[in-house]
Motif scaffolding. Structure first.
Motif, short mmCIF file in Angstrom:
data_model
loop_
_atom_site.label_atom_id
_atom_site.label_comp_id
_atom_site.label_asym_id
_atom_site.label_seq_id
_atom_site.Cartn_x
_atom_site.Cartn_y
_atom_site.Cartn_z
N LEU A 1 -6.23 21.80 34.37
CA LEU A 1 -7.90 21.00 34.45
C LEU A 1 -7.06 19.33 35.16
CD1 LEU A 1 -10.00 21.11 31.30
CD2 LEU A 1 -9.95 22.24 33.32
N ASN A 2 -7.73 19.25 36.15
CA ASN A 2 -7.77 18.16 36.31
C ASN A 2 -5.79 17.62 37.28
OD1 ASN A 2 -9.53 16.75 36.12
ND2 ASN A 2 -9.33 16.34 33.64
N ARG A 3 -5.82 19.12 37.32
CA ARG A 3 -3.16 19.45 38.16
C ARG A 3 -4.22 17.75 39.53
NH1 ARG A 3 -1.08 24.34 38.23
NH2 ARG A 3 0.72 22.90 38.58
N ARG A 4 -2.92 17.45 39.20
CA ARG A 4 -2.98 16.21 40.59
C ARG A 4 -1.36 16.50 41.18
NH1 ARG A 4 -7.31 16.51 39.23
NH2 ARG A 4 -8.67 13.76 39.44
N HIS A 5 -1.01 16.57 42.57
CA HIS A 5 0.61 16.59 43.52
C HIS A 5 0.72 14.77 43.66
CE1 HIS A 5 0.70 20.77 42.31
NE2 HIS A 5 -0.33 21.05 42.31
N LYS A 6 -0.82 14.15 43.97
CA LYS A 6 -0.51 13.54 43.93
C LYS A 6 -1.94 12.05 43.90
CE LYS A 6 -1.09 12.37 49.32
NZ LYS A 6 -1.23 12.30 50.58
N PRO A 7 -2.05 11.13 43.44
CA PRO A 7 -3.00 10.38 42.83
C PRO A 7 -3.39 9.48 44.19
CG PRO A 7 -0.10 9.31 43.32
CD PRO A 7 -0.37 10.57 43.01
N TYR A 8 -5.17 9.71 43.48
CA TYR A 8 -5.77 9.51 44.47
C TYR A 8 -5.45 7.24 45.07
CZ TYR A 8 -8.80 13.17 42.68
OH TYR A 8 -9.77 14.64 42.66
N PRO A 9 -5.78 7.68 46.07
CA PRO A 9 -5.35 5.62 45.71
C PRO A 9 -6.50 5.02 45.33
CG PRO A 9 -5.98 6.89 48.12
CD PRO A 9 -6.46 8.00 47.10
N TRP A 10 -7.68 4.95 44.29
CA TRP A 10 -8.16 4.32 43.75
C TRP A 10 -8.38 4.41 42.46
CZ3 TRP A 10 -10.65 7.96 47.31
CH2 TRP A 10 -10.75 8.96 45.52
N GLY A 11 -7.32 5.28 41.78
CA GLY A 11 -6.17 5.12 40.67
C GLY A 11 -6.63 7.16 40.14
N PRO A 12 -6.70 6.59 38.50
CA PRO A 12 -6.50 8.97 38.22
C PRO A 12 -7.82 9.20 38.25
CG PRO A 12 -6.29 7.12 36.42
CD PRO A 12 -6.48 5.74 37.37
N ASN A 13 -9.06 8.43 38.16
CA ASN A 13 -10.10 9.37 38.42
C ASN A 13 -10.89 9.84 39.49
OD1 ASN A 13 -9.97 8.93 35.02
ND2 ASN A 13 -10.75 7.10 34.82
N SER A 14 -11.21 10.81 39.11
CA SER A 14 -12.12 10.91 40.35
C SER A 14 -13.06 10.00 40.88
CB SER A 14 -13.18 11.89 40.36
OG SER A 14 -14.23 11.37 39.59
N ARG B 1 -19.04 9.24 30.48
CA ARG B 1 -19.95 9.38 29.13
C ARG B 1 -20.00 11.09 29.39
NH1 ARG B 1 -26.24 6.95 29.30
NH2 ARG B 1 -25.86 9.23 29.83
N ALA B 2 -19.18 11.94 30.69
CA ALA B 2 -19.62 13.11 30.30
C ALA B 2 -18.25 13.48 31.17
CB ALA B 2 -20.45 13.77 32.24
N GLN B 3 -16.96 12.70 31.31
CA GLN B 3 -15.64 13.04 32.28
C GLN B 3 -14.50 12.56 31.22
OE1 GLN B 3 -15.88 11.93 36.65
NE2 GLN B 3 -16.62 14.35 36.64
N ARG B 4 -13.66 13.41 31.11
CA ARG B 4 -12.35 12.80 30.53
C ARG B 4 -11.81 11.82 31.39
NH1 ARG B 4 -8.60 14.01 26.60
NH2 ARG B 4 -6.49 13.58 27.28
N ASP B 5 -11.24 10.59 30.90
CA ASP B 5 -10.76 9.64 31.27
C ASP B 5 -9.53 9.57 31.58
OD1 ASP B 5 -9.73 7.29 33.10
OD2 ASP B 5 -10.71 5.77 30.85
N MET B 6 -8.59 9.81 32.45
CA MET B 6 -7.05 10.35 33.30
C MET B 6 -6.66 8.88 32.75
SD MET B 6 -7.65 13.33 33.04
CE MET B 6 -6.44 14.30 33.76
N SER B 7 -7.54 7.77 32.91
CA SER B 7 -6.21 7.15 32.43
C SER B 7 -5.31 7.02 31.13
CB SER B 7 -6.99 5.89 33.02
OG SER B 7 -7.74 4.89 32.38
N ILE B 8 -6.12 6.93 29.86
CA ILE B 8 -5.92 7.06 28.76
C ILE B 8 -4.80 8.06 28.53
CG2 ILE B 8 -6.84 7.45 26.45
CD1 ILE B 8 -9.21 6.69 26.98
N GLU B 9 -3.77 8.33 28.00
CA GLU B 9 -3.02 8.05 27.91
C GLU B 9 -2.85 9.47 25.97
OE1 GLU B 9 -0.70 10.34 29.36
OE2 GLU B 9 -0.99 9.02 31.49
N ASP B 10 -2.71 10.48 25.79
CA ASP B 10 -2.04 11.07 24.41
C ASP B 10 -1.34 10.20 23.67
OD1 ASP B 10 -5.39 11.60 24.87
OD2 ASP B 10 -4.30 13.74 25.71
#
Length: 127
Positions: free
Chosen positions: A99-112, A118-127
């Motif tokens: 899930l959420n495979r990114r080969h190149k980061p978005y210009p606005w950050g890790p999230n879409s 409230r509905a999606q996983r926050d990709m900026s938080i590392e486990d």
């Protein structure tokens, strides 16, 4: 031209004229009958779809609307239960590799771009 050929010519003209008037009248009656059949079919089809809308579609919309409403109420209650167990926040779903495979980061950050915390996983938080 003599009288006899003129008379024969006139008779043939009148016979053709009478035949063509009869043929035109027959064609007109046939066309009117076809138009009446088309109009009758259109009225029957309109009546069928009106009945279908009133007696099938509207009750089906009411039944399925009620079903979806009940499912959403249960979903909302489940989310409220999860939030009550986790100090007011929904727990983050597991981080799966597919899930959420990114080969190149978005210009606005890790999230879409239309990120909803409230509905999606926050990709900026590392486990």
């Amino acid at each position: 031209m003599s009288f006899l050929p003129r008379r024969a010519l006139l008779r043939s003209y009148l016979a053709v004229r009478a035949y063509s008037d009869t043929a035109i009248q027959h064609a007109r009656e046939k066309w009117v009958a076809e138009q009446h059949a088309v109009q009758t079919h259109a009225l029957q089809t309109t009546d069928f779809w009106r009945k279908m809308s009133y007696y099938v579609c509207i009750p089906a919309l009411a039944v399925f609307g009620t079903y979806v409403y009940n499912v959403e109420i249960e979903h909302k209650a489940h989310n409220a239960h999860l939030m009550a167990e986790n100090d007011g926040k929904l727990p983050q779903p597991p981080r799966y590799d597919y899930l959420n495979r990114r080969h190149k980061p978005y210009p606005w950050g890790p999230n879409s771009l239309f990120f909803n915390p409230r509905a999606q996983r926050d990709m900026s938080i590392e486990d």
